[in-house]
Design a protein around this motif. Sequence first.
Motif, PDB file in Angstrom:
ATOM      1  N   VAL A 252       6.507   3.843  -1.628  1.00  0.00           N
ATOM      2  CA  VAL A 252       6.532   3.769  -3.090  1.00  0.00           C
ATOM      3  C   VAL A 252       7.503   4.799  -3.638  1.00  0.00           C
ATOM      4  CG1 VAL A 252       4.389   2.717  -3.735  1.00  0.00           C
ATOM      5  CG2 VAL A 252       4.388   5.029  -2.853  1.00  0.00           C
TER       6      VAL A 252
ATOM      7  N   GLN B 132       2.861  12.705   3.775  1.00  0.00           N
ATOM      8  CA  GLN B 132       1.794  11.947   4.428  1.00  0.00           C
ATOM      9  C   GLN B 132       1.003  12.828   5.395  1.00  0.00           C
ATOM     10  OE1 GLN B 132       0.962   8.282   4.106  1.00  0.00           O
ATOM     11  NE2 GLN B 132       1.893   8.885   2.181  1.00  0.00           N
TER      12      GLN B 132
ATOM     13  N   ARG C 134      -2.330  -2.934  -1.531  1.00  0.00           N
ATOM     14  CA  ARG C 134      -1.617  -1.850  -0.857  1.00  0.00           C
ATOM     15  C   ARG C 134      -1.038  -0.925  -1.921  1.00  0.00           C
ATOM     16  NH1 ARG C 134      -2.089  -2.139   4.878  1.00  0.00           N
ATOM     17  NH2 ARG C 134      -2.934  -4.222   5.185  1.00  0.00           N
TER      18      ARG C 134
ATOM     19  N   HIS D 227       1.841   0.155  -2.630  1.00  0.00           N
ATOM     20  CA  HIS D 227       3.075  -0.240  -3.307  1.00  0.00           C
ATOM     21  C   HIS D 227       2.865  -1.382  -4.289  1.00  0.00           C
ATOM     22  CE1 HIS D 227       3.852  -3.958  -1.029  1.00  0.00           C
ATOM     23  NE2 HIS D 227       3.337  -3.331   0.000  1.00  0.00           N
TER      24      HIS D 227
ATOM     25  N   LEU E  80      -0.908   8.456  -1.596  1.00  0.00           N
ATOM     26  CA  LEU E  80      -1.876   7.614  -0.896  1.00  0.00           C
ATOM     27  C   LEU E  80      -1.368   7.362   0.523  1.00  0.00           C
ATOM     28  CD1 LEU E  80      -2.720   5.031  -3.690  1.00  0.00           C
ATOM     29  CD2 LEU E  80      -3.765   7.245  -3.189  1.00  0.00           C
ATOM     30  N   PHE E  81      -2.281   6.943   1.410  1.00  0.00           N
ATOM     31  CA  PHE E  81      -1.865   6.530   2.749  1.00  0.00           C
ATOM     32  C   PHE E  81      -1.141   5.199   2.590  1.00  0.00           C
ATOM     33  CE2 PHE E  81      -6.014   8.743   3.759  1.00  0.00           C
ATOM     34  CZ  PHE E  81      -5.411   9.920   4.181  1.00  0.00           C
ATOM     35  N   LEU E  82       0.162   5.189   2.846  1.00  0.00           N
ATOM     36  CA  LEU E  82       0.970   4.018   2.508  1.00  0.00           C
ATOM     37  C   LEU E  82       0.677   2.827   3.416  1.00  0.00           C
ATOM     38  CD1 LEU E  82       4.400   5.703   1.746  1.00  0.00           C
ATOM     39  CD2 LEU E  82       2.584   5.044   0.168  1.00  0.00           C
ATOM     40  N   ASN E  83       0.101   3.091   4.587  1.00  0.00           N
ATOM     41  CA  ASN E  83      -0.186   1.995   5.517  1.00  0.00           C
ATOM     42  C   ASN E  83      -1.618   1.492   5.392  1.00  0.00           C
ATOM     43  OD1 ASN E  83      -0.927   4.556   6.520  1.00  0.00           O
ATOM     44  ND2 ASN E  83      -1.195   3.724   8.565  1.00  0.00           N
ATOM     45  N   LYS E  84      -2.324   1.929   4.355  1.00  0.00           N
ATOM     46  CA  LYS E  84      -3.734   1.537   4.215  1.00  0.00           C
ATOM     47  C   LYS E  84      -3.952   0.851   2.865  1.00  0.00           C
ATOM     48  CE  LYS E  84      -5.152   4.175   7.801  1.00  0.00           C
ATOM     49  NZ  LYS E  84      -5.664   3.521   8.981  1.00  0.00           N
TER      50      LYS E  84
END
Lengths: 257, 235
Positions: free
Chosen positions: B234, B131, A141, A143, A96-100
Amino acid sequence: MSHDAILEVRGLHKSFGKKPVLTGIDLAVEPGETVALLGPSGSGKTTLLRCLNFLECADAGTLRIENQSVDLRQAHKKEILALRRRTAMVFQNYDLFLNKTVLQNVTEGLIVARKAPKEEAIVTAKQVLEQVGLADRLDARPHELSGGQQQRVGIARALAINPAVLLFDEPTSALDPEKVQEILDLIRAVADTGMTLIIVTHEMAFAYEVAHRVVFMEGGEIVEQGTPQQVFGAPKQERTAQFLARFTEGKTPEYFI
Amino acid sequence: MTFDLSFLGTALLAAANKIPTTLALALIPLVLGTVIGLPLALVRFYRVPVLGQGIQGAVTLIKGIPVVLMLFVFYVISGKAFDPFMQFLGLPFTFRDFPKSIIAIAALTIYASAALSEAFRGALAAVNPSQFDTGAAAGLTQAQTLGRIVLPQALPVSLPMVSNITTALIKAAAMASLVSVVDVMNAAVISANGNYRYLEAYAAAALIYWGLCFSLEKAFSVGEKVLTRRMRSVA
Ligand SMILES: Nc1ncnc2c1ncn2[C@@H]1O[C@H](COP(=O)(O)OP(=O)(O)O)[C@@H](O)[C@H]1O
Ligand SMILES: [Mg+2]
């Protein structure tokens, strides 16, 4: 060859340095078909999917998706982008886009890549997130989510763009064992909507029950393909039989009769 | 020898007056260094042939030279070139009119560009390479993936380094006093010129530099916490 195929790849070759990884892949997928791609680790399954959406650039071959075809050796940036937007990919590690947020993960491809109006994109995103059972986690998010929830977002993100072909690369391999079945059930539900899927998996029971066609790869080539009944029940090739035997050792699956 | 506490107060006031000058001397190079350093970092991150190696060589070179030496070189060059240049333009200015702070800002900007390009390159390398694939698979262009996905994730990673560079710039900016810019350092020294109480003046300057660096470090660490909380990877 097959005129009504929604995706057709011919003579696909790919090497990494001097190492040939795909040596002439021919594959045609019918609209609404679910194709299970099986094969031992290192046989080139991931590389094949990545070539289909240009995360890797193939060395030779042709690819057609819907009415757009391209010579893979000399594909232009624009063609690549346009073809890529006809597919969506669900990754093994969710990615996934970790900042979204969850919602933004789904709207990003709609608003930014496909220029959908924002309100419309949000409606679509909420709809698919509802479909995968995450309507209550829109602002979470990545995480903050379990692996299973992250993969649901991954699937929602892919569904939202309504791709011609949906590519799955071992979508349950990174999940805790107790989460595998619920994701498989979700993918089955997607397949039942009539979407076209190519899915790399080691879940043999799932491949047997859900796939219309099973394709067995080894050493960078397609060794054998057919209906699940044919491939699982009476493999024509010795290599296929050996591979399947490893998965069925000690089990007496009722579906092998 | 006694330590004159009341004069320490006087010197503190005089020096504190010039905090804006010291901040400008450090923060303008920080901003310019970001504008220059980020593209440099991208060229190196994407391993652009020739250009990438060239930049790497230049960065290595700059990191091996004391900033104060660059300042003197710039001072000498601009001292020699300014008057003929003004004559050529037909303008009635001489080197005396030239704001020397520009020389300090130029030297510090070069240092900041090199240091920040290293910081950004490291931060880019810390972003999970998948990413990029994820962005591409979603149909984003390379530039969109970089701007919307990768850089927002690299930014918080770079903040501790950027914080260090910022405080290094604040301290290095004190050398501007060597080319007669009146900053915190110079203002403190000047305040003691009448009574020779330089120890008190230096102590005052030290207190102000310490306060500036401490506050900036705190601000950066708060910023870093806020940003990383929103996008912890993660693993
Ligand atoms: N980026 C890469 N660079 C070099 N070799 C690679 C790369 N990606 C995959 N390979 C090699 O290609 C072969 C096929 O890999 P892959 O497509 O991941 O197989 P599978 O998904 O079937 O396990 C493997 O031998 C792997 O080591
Ligand atoms: Mg794989």
